[in-house]
Design a protein around this motif. Structure first.
Motif, PDB file in Angstrom:
ATOM      1  N   GLY A  94       0.820  -1.201   0.000  1.00  0.00           N
ATOM      2  CA  GLY A  94       0.000   0.000   0.000  1.00  0.00           C
ATOM      3  C   GLY A  94       0.853   1.249   0.000  1.00  0.00           C
ATOM      4  N   ALA A  95       0.385   2.306  -0.666  1.00  0.00           N
ATOM      5  CA  ALA A  95       1.064   3.600  -0.693  1.00  0.00           C
ATOM      6  C   ALA A  95      -0.001   4.685  -0.742  1.00  0.00           C
ATOM      7  CB  ALA A  95       1.998   3.696  -1.898  1.00  0.00           C
ATOM      8  N   VAL A  96      -0.064   5.517   0.288  1.00  0.00           N
ATOM      9  CA  VAL A  96      -1.139   6.500   0.426  1.00  0.00           C
ATOM     10  C   VAL A  96      -0.546   7.845   0.830  1.00  0.00           C
ATOM     11  CG1 VAL A  96      -2.787   4.702   1.092  1.00  0.00           C
ATOM     12  CG2 VAL A  96      -1.529   5.951   2.854  1.00  0.00           C
ATOM     13  N   PRO A  97      -1.279   8.943   0.620  1.00  0.00           N
ATOM     14  CA  PRO A  97      -0.789  10.261   1.040  1.00  0.00           C
ATOM     15  C   PRO A  97      -0.776  10.375   2.561  1.00  0.00           C
ATOM     16  CG  PRO A  97      -3.050  10.403   0.253  1.00  0.00           C
ATOM     17  CD  PRO A  97      -2.589   9.025  -0.073  1.00  0.00           C
ATOM     18  N   TYR A  98       0.176  11.167   3.058  1.00  0.00           N
ATOM     19  CA  TYR A  98       0.361  11.219   4.512  1.00  0.00           C
ATOM     20  C   TYR A  98       1.000  12.547   4.890  1.00  0.00           C
ATOM     21  CZ  TYR A  98       2.166   9.841   9.139  1.00  0.00           C
ATOM     22  OH  TYR A  98       2.468   9.763  10.467  1.00  0.00           O
ATOM     23  N   THR A  99       0.451  13.193   5.914  1.00  0.00           N
ATOM     24  CA  THR A  99       1.012  14.429   6.451  1.00  0.00           C
ATOM     25  C   THR A  99       1.023  14.332   7.968  1.00  0.00           C
ATOM     26  OG1 THR A  99       0.219  15.757   4.577  1.00  0.00           O
ATOM     27  CG2 THR A  99       0.772  16.934   6.615  1.00  0.00           C
ATOM     28  N   GLU A 100       2.127  14.714   8.561  1.00  0.00           N
ATOM     29  CA  GLU A 100       2.268  14.617  10.021  1.00  0.00           C
ATOM     30  C   GLU A 100       2.638  15.974  10.596  1.00  0.00           C
ATOM     31  OE1 GLU A 100       5.194  12.427  13.301  1.00  0.00           O
ATOM     32  OE2 GLU A 100       5.170  11.750  11.221  1.00  0.00           O
ATOM     33  N   LEU A 101       1.994  16.353  11.682  1.00  0.00           N
ATOM     34  CA  LEU A 101       2.327  17.587  12.373  1.00  0.00           C
ATOM     35  C   LEU A 101       2.059  17.424  13.864  1.00  0.00           C
ATOM     36  CD1 LEU A 101      -0.572  20.098  12.045  1.00  0.00           C
ATOM     37  CD2 LEU A 101      -0.575  18.082  10.632  1.00  0.00           C
ATOM     38  N   ASP A 102       2.721  18.247  14.648  1.00  0.00           N
ATOM     39  CA  ASP A 102       2.570  18.196  16.104  1.00  0.00           C
ATOM     40  C   ASP A 102       1.833  19.431  16.586  1.00  0.00           C
ATOM     41  OD1 ASP A 102       4.032  15.798  16.354  1.00  0.00           O
ATOM     42  OD2 ASP A 102       5.919  16.916  16.231  1.00  0.00           O
ATOM     43  N   GLY A 103       1.094  19.251  17.661  1.00  0.00           N
ATOM     44  CA  GLY A 103       0.354  20.376  18.209  1.00  0.00           C
ATOM     45  C   GLY A 103      -0.141  20.078  19.609  1.00  0.00           C
ATOM     46  N   MET A 104      -1.101  20.880  20.063  1.00  0.00           N
ATOM     47  CA  MET A 104      -1.701  20.714  21.379  1.00  0.00           C
ATOM     48  C   MET A 104      -3.208  20.682  21.212  1.00  0.00           C
ATOM     49  SD  MET A 104       0.764  20.771  23.758  1.00  0.00           S
ATOM     50  CE  MET A 104      -0.027  21.315  25.266  1.00  0.00           C
ATOM     51  N   LEU A 105      -3.848  19.765  21.919  1.00  0.00           N
ATOM     52  CA  LEU A 105      -5.298  19.735  21.960  1.00  0.00           C
ATOM     53  C   LEU A 105      -5.763  20.392  23.253  1.00  0.00           C
ATOM     54  CD1 LEU A 105      -6.401  16.193  20.666  1.00  0.00           C
ATOM     55  CD2 LEU A 105      -6.657  18.395  19.523  1.00  0.00           C
ATOM     56  N   SER A 106      -6.820  21.193  23.161  1.00  0.00           N
ATOM     57  CA  SER A 106      -7.338  21.902  24.324  1.00  0.00           C
ATOM     58  C   SER A 106      -8.846  21.699  24.423  1.00  0.00           C
ATOM     59  CB  SER A 106      -7.012  23.388  24.231  1.00  0.00           C
ATOM     60  OG  SER A 106      -7.594  24.100  25.301  1.00  0.00           O
ATOM     61  N   PHE A 107      -9.307  21.488  25.674  1.00  0.00           N
ATOM     62  CA  PHE A 107     -10.745  21.341  25.910  1.00  0.00           C
ATOM     63  C   PHE A 107     -11.053  21.799  27.330  1.00  0.00           C
ATOM     64  CE2 PHE A 107     -14.494  18.882  27.277  1.00  0.00           C
ATOM     65  CZ  PHE A 107     -15.395  19.244  26.282  1.00  0.00           C
ATOM     66  N   LYS A 108     -11.793  22.888  27.424  1.00  0.00           N
ATOM     67  CA  LYS A 108     -12.225  23.435  28.707  1.00  0.00           C
ATOM     68  C   LYS A 108     -11.050  23.659  29.662  1.00  0.00           C
ATOM     69  CE  LYS A 108     -16.936  21.619  28.601  1.00  0.00           C
ATOM     70  NZ  LYS A 108     -17.956  20.784  29.292  1.00  0.00           N
ATOM     71  N   GLY A 109      -9.983  24.233  29.140  1.00  0.00           N
ATOM     72  CA  GLY A 109      -8.837  24.565  29.962  1.00  0.00           C
ATOM     73  C   GLY A 109      -7.815  23.452  30.094  1.00  0.00           C
ATOM     74  N   GLN A 110      -8.164  22.229  29.710  1.00  0.00           N
ATOM     75  CA  GLN A 110      -7.205  21.126  29.756  1.00  0.00           C
ATOM     76  C   GLN A 110      -6.452  21.050  28.429  1.00  0.00           C
ATOM     77  OE1 GLN A 110      -8.662  17.373  31.632  1.00  0.00           O
ATOM     78  NE2 GLN A 110     -10.674  18.346  31.434  1.00  0.00           N
ATOM     79  N   MET A 111      -5.171  20.681  28.505  1.00  0.00           N
ATOM     80  CA  MET A 111      -4.365  20.614  27.299  1.00  0.00           C
ATOM     81  C   MET A 111      -3.494  19.361  27.329  1.00  0.00           C
ATOM     82  SD  MET A 111      -3.181  24.589  26.833  1.00  0.00           S
ATOM     83  CE  MET A 111      -2.718  24.331  25.141  1.00  0.00           C
ATOM     84  N   GLN A 112      -3.163  18.855  26.147  1.00  0.00           N
ATOM     85  CA  GLN A 112      -2.240  17.736  26.033  1.00  0.00           C
ATOM     86  C   GLN A 112      -1.558  17.782  24.676  1.00  0.00           C
ATOM     87  OE1 GLN A 112      -4.572  13.939  25.986  1.00  0.00           O
ATOM     88  NE2 GLN A 112      -3.679  13.739  23.957  1.00  0.00           N
ATOM     89  N   GLN A 214      -4.436  22.498   4.464  1.00  0.00           N
ATOM     90  CA  GLN A 214      -4.979  23.829   4.716  1.00  0.00           C
ATOM     91  C   GLN A 214      -4.420  24.405   6.022  1.00  0.00           C
ATOM     92  OE1 GLN A 214      -9.240  23.899   4.977  1.00  0.00           O
ATOM     93  NE2 GLN A 214      -9.357  26.127   5.208  1.00  0.00           N
ATOM     94  N   LEU A 215      -4.269  23.550   7.023  1.00  0.00           N
ATOM     95  CA  LEU A 215      -3.756  23.994   8.313  1.00  0.00           C
ATOM     96  C   LEU A 215      -2.306  24.454   8.198  1.00  0.00           C
ATOM     97  CD1 LEU A 215      -4.741  24.161  11.285  1.00  0.00           C
ATOM     98  CD2 LEU A 215      -3.776  21.885  11.630  1.00  0.00           C
ATOM     99  N   LEU A 216      -1.541  23.824   7.303  1.00  0.00           N
ATOM    100  CA  LEU A 216      -0.145  24.189   7.092  1.00  0.00           C
ATOM    101  C   LEU A 216       0.039  25.254   6.014  1.00  0.00           C
ATOM    102  CD1 LEU A 216       1.389  20.592   7.277  1.00  0.00           C
ATOM    103  CD2 LEU A 216       1.604  22.395   8.992  1.00  0.00           C
ATOM    104  N   ARG A 217      -1.074  25.756   5.464  1.00  0.00           N
ATOM    105  CA  ARG A 217      -1.075  26.783   4.424  1.00  0.00           C
ATOM    106  C   ARG A 217      -0.422  26.276   3.131  1.00  0.00           C
ATOM    107  NH1 ARG A 217      -2.588  31.561   6.986  1.00  0.00           N
ATOM    108  NH2 ARG A 217      -2.118  31.675   9.222  1.00  0.00           N
ATOM    109  N   TRP A 218      -0.671  25.031   2.808  1.00  0.00           N
ATOM    110  CA  TRP A 218      -0.190  24.465   1.557  1.00  0.00           C
ATOM    111  C   TRP A 218      -1.277  24.550   0.506  1.00  0.00           C
ATOM    112  CZ3 TRP A 218       2.169  19.294   3.809  1.00  0.00           C
ATOM    113  CH2 TRP A 218       3.338  19.621   4.519  1.00  0.00           C
ATOM    114  N   GLN A 219      -0.882  24.296  -0.725  1.00  0.00           N
ATOM    115  CA  GLN A 219      -1.834  24.271  -1.816  1.00  0.00           C
ATOM    116  C   GLN A 219      -2.679  22.993  -1.749  1.00  0.00           C
ATOM    117  OE1 GLN A 219      -2.341  26.808  -3.984  1.00  0.00           O
ATOM    118  NE2 GLN A 219      -0.796  27.921  -2.762  1.00  0.00           N
TER     119      GLN A 219
END
Length: 416
Positions: A94-112, A214-219
């Motif tokens: 198998g060969a499929v498109p893939y994009t990886e990025l790191d970030g933080m998730l936030s919900f009601k003041g909690q973050m991870q 779109q999040l990375l401002r790519w075409q």
């Protein structure tokens, strides 16, 4: 049936006699110790193989076997051509498109912290097992432009969210501001929850690959890399490097050994160390064989002297006691190996029965990623354990047999 005299006498000495019950008892305990040592090694190694297999299928079923990307880190303009080149290899499934990025998730003041994978939900089943581990929603619910996200069960439990709730994703972005980095925020809607029973349940989330661009401002249509899955994941370094070389100097391959290799290396080392520690049990049983044969030699000094006067050579005397010790080792190893294989194949059912009888769960799903005791009996481990036990049993016979061969007939018969 004709048998060499040394073998005949050696096998006769293994039988119990009325006047040497103590020696026979020591021989029996040596045999039982060897049996238990071989049994324990086979069962423990099989259980560790089972854990490795489960972790390998779950973790490496989720993370890429290898990815093909630009050396300079720029997005791929035409990922379809890269995927087509990879699929020409027989090893690639198998060969499929893939994009990886790191970030933080936030919900009601909690973050991870979170690793976000941009995937194509229609093709992800070719390279990942996540589709079969969904507990809520579905992977196909990820739609381009709808800002959907699929999160792990640990993340969902930590934030106490379900399908339909919203999370805030914070992604760092380089800028010309004094700090050099400005956070970029995106509201994501939970459309699915997965559970693979590994640490990834709390560190991984998936969005649509177009939303990642779109999040990375790519075409539109640009992706970070092409993710490939192989028939044999252990060939990923060689196959990935070969494909990247065929594509040209502008491409490189990053395989799972760079991201997860340390984990499986530690598991392999742990199995080796536990195997060596358990081998000490077999070594103790082998030392018992030495003690047994030394007492037999002392008890049979007169018999040895008579055999020497009848013309038996020191080598033949030595063979007698080597045969006796080897018989103890062979019986203990065969019985232990047989019982070990039977126990290893049934250890999951045995533990389940014990849990039902005790009314409790030894491996609770609230504590452990794997809520049962897996096992994987490998012929190579069984053969290695049995050969090691036989070798130590044979080596244990050498010193007592050498002492027997050096018995002087005149000295042994002096007071007879």
């Amino acid at each position: 049936m004709f048998r060499p005299l040394s073998i005949f006498i050696g096998t006769r000495y293994t039988r119990a006699k009325k006047r040497n019950h103590y020696i026979s008892f020591i021989s029996l305990t040596s045999m039982i110790g060897l049996t238990l040592g071989v049994l324990a090694m086979i069962v423990v190694l099989s259980v560790m193989n089972g854990f490795q297999k489960e972790m390998r299928s779950r973790i490496l079923g989720m993370v890429p076997h290898a990815v093909l990307q630009n050396v300079d880190g720029k997005p791929l303009e035409n990922w379809q051509a890269v995927a087509a080149a990879a699929l020409k290899r027989r090893e690639v499934v198998g060969a499929v498109p893939y994009t990886e990025l790191d970030g933080m998730l936030s919900f009601k003041g909690q973050m991870q912290p979170i690793e976000i994978d941009g995937v194509d939900p229609q093709q992800e089943s070719k390279v990942s097992i996540i589709g079969s581990h969904m507990t809520q929603g579905s992977l196909e619910a990820l739609k381009a432009g709808e800002s959907g996200v699929v999160i792990g069960e640990i993340t969902a439990r930590r934030f106490r969210v379900n399908v339909g709730d919203s999370l805030l994703l914070i992604v760092p972005e380089s800028s010309s501001a004094p700090g050099g980095i400005t956070p970029r925020m995106q509201r994501l809607n939970v459309v699915g929850v997965f559970k693979v029973g590994a640490e990834l349940d709390g560190t991984l989330a998936l969005i649509h690959v177009d939303d990642a661009a779109q999040l990375l401002r790519w075409q539109p249509g640009q992706v970070q890399s092409v993710r490939i899955a192989l028939k044999d994941l252990f060939k990923a370094p060689a196959v990935g490097a070969s494909i990247a070389s065929d594509l040209g100097s502008g491409y490189r391959s990053v395989d799972w050994t760079h991201t997860q290799g340390s984990l499986f290396g530690a598991m392999k080392m742990e199995k080796t160390m536990i195997g060596l520690l358990l081998l000490l049990i077999v070594a103790v049983a082998a030392f018992n064989i030495i003690a047994t044969l030394i007492m037999v030699v002392a008890d049979k000094r007169t018999d040895i002297a008579i055999l020497r006067t009848l013309g038996m050579t020191p080598r033949e005397i030595m063979t007698i006691f080597m045969v006796q010790g080897t018989v103890i080792g062979v019986i203990g190893t065969v019985v232990g190996g047989t019982l070990g294989v039977i126990a290893a194949f049934n250890v999951t059912a045995i533990v389940s029965a014990l849990e039902k009888a005790a009314g409790t769960h030894i491996f609770s799903s609230d504590v452990y990623f794997i809520n049962y005791l897996p096992t994987d009996v490998q012929a190579a481990d069984v053969v290695l354990v049995c050969c090691a036990a036989l070798l130590m049993s044979f080596l244990a016979t050498l010193y007592p047999a050498w002492r027997a061969a050096n018995t002087q007939p005149a000295e042994a018969l002096r007071y007879e």
